[in-house]
Design a protein around this motif. Structure first.
Motif, mmCIF file in Angstrom:
data_model
loop_
_atom_site.group_PDB
_atom_site.id
_atom_site.type_symbol
_atom_site.label_atom_id
_atom_site.label_comp_id
_atom_site.label_asym_id
_atom_site.label_seq_id
_atom_site.Cartn_x
_atom_site.Cartn_y
_atom_site.Cartn_z
ATOM 1 N N PRO A 1 14.785 3.531 -4.418
ATOM 2 C CA PRO A 1 14.660 4.846 -3.765
ATOM 3 C C PRO A 1 13.224 5.370 -3.748
ATOM 4 O O PRO A 1 12.794 5.969 -2.755
ATOM 5 N N TYR B 1 11.393 3.529 -1.006
ATOM 6 C CA TYR B 1 11.790 3.977 0.324
ATOM 7 C C TYR B 1 11.210 5.362 0.622
ATOM 8 O O TYR B 1 10.679 5.596 1.706
ATOM 9 N N ASP B 2 11.286 6.260 -0.336
ATOM 10 C CA ASP B 2 10.807 7.629 -0.126
ATOM 11 C C ASP B 2 9.293 7.719 -0.006
ATOM 12 O O ASP B 2 8.783 8.588 0.704
ATOM 13 N N ASN B 3 8.571 6.843 -0.694
ATOM 14 C CA ASN B 3 7.109 6.953 -0.754
ATOM 15 C C ASN B 3 6.360 5.913 0.059
ATOM 16 O O ASN B 3 5.156 6.042 0.246
ATOM 17 N N GLY C 1 9.976 4.398 4.196
ATOM 18 C CA GLY C 1 10.421 5.456 5.104
ATOM 19 C C GLY C 1 9.272 6.126 5.837
ATOM 20 O O GLY C 1 9.294 6.228 7.074
ATOM 21 N N ASN D 1 2.336 11.716 -3.697
ATOM 22 C CA ASN D 1 3.553 12.309 -4.247
ATOM 23 C C ASN D 1 3.965 11.596 -5.526
ATOM 24 O O ASN D 1 4.575 12.194 -6.397
#
Length: 123
Positions: free
Chosen positions: A47, A50-52, A55, A93
């Motif tokens: 995750p 994918y988020d950083n 995606g 992030n």
């Protein structure tokens, strides 16, 4: 992630649709960088990748990166990627991905200079 910088697209011998399919073993036309991040992603780390990484790159470049996928970003897509990478390098992030962002930017800049692209393998 594994990054592959193509030096000259006219030297690519094998294509899989729009994706160059020459690997570093087959040619000296490809520089390979295994990033500083571990290539294997388990259910807990995926995750964050994918988020950083996957995606946002997909959103910026119109690519289709996901776990265990390979995609190719051409020079035009790399041009779109640079501003996003600059933002992430300046204000990440998740600081774990900072070395990856820097390495990806280096390859993207070279791909723009060569007018080629980079292959990204998400493993």
């Amino acid at each position: 992630m594994i990054l592959m910088l193509y030096h000259d697209l006219s030297k690519v011998k094998h294509w899989y649709g729009p994706l160059p399919d020459d690997g570093p073993v087959e040619t000296d036309n490809v520089s390979v960088l295994g990033t500083s991040e571990d290539c294997y992603m388990d259910d807990e780390t995926y995750p964050a990748y994918y988020d950083n990484v996957f995606g946002p790159i997909n959103d910026v470049c119109g690519s289709d990166l996901d776990n265990f996928d390979y995609d190719f970003l051409n020079a035009e897509q790399c041009k779109k990627l640079i501003p996003w990478l600059d933002e992430q390098i300046g204000h990440p992030n998740d600081k774990r991905f900072l070395p990856m962002y820097k390495e990806l930017k280096d390859y993207a800049l070279k791909a723009i200079e060569y007018n080629t692209g980079i292959g990204i393998e998400c493993c």
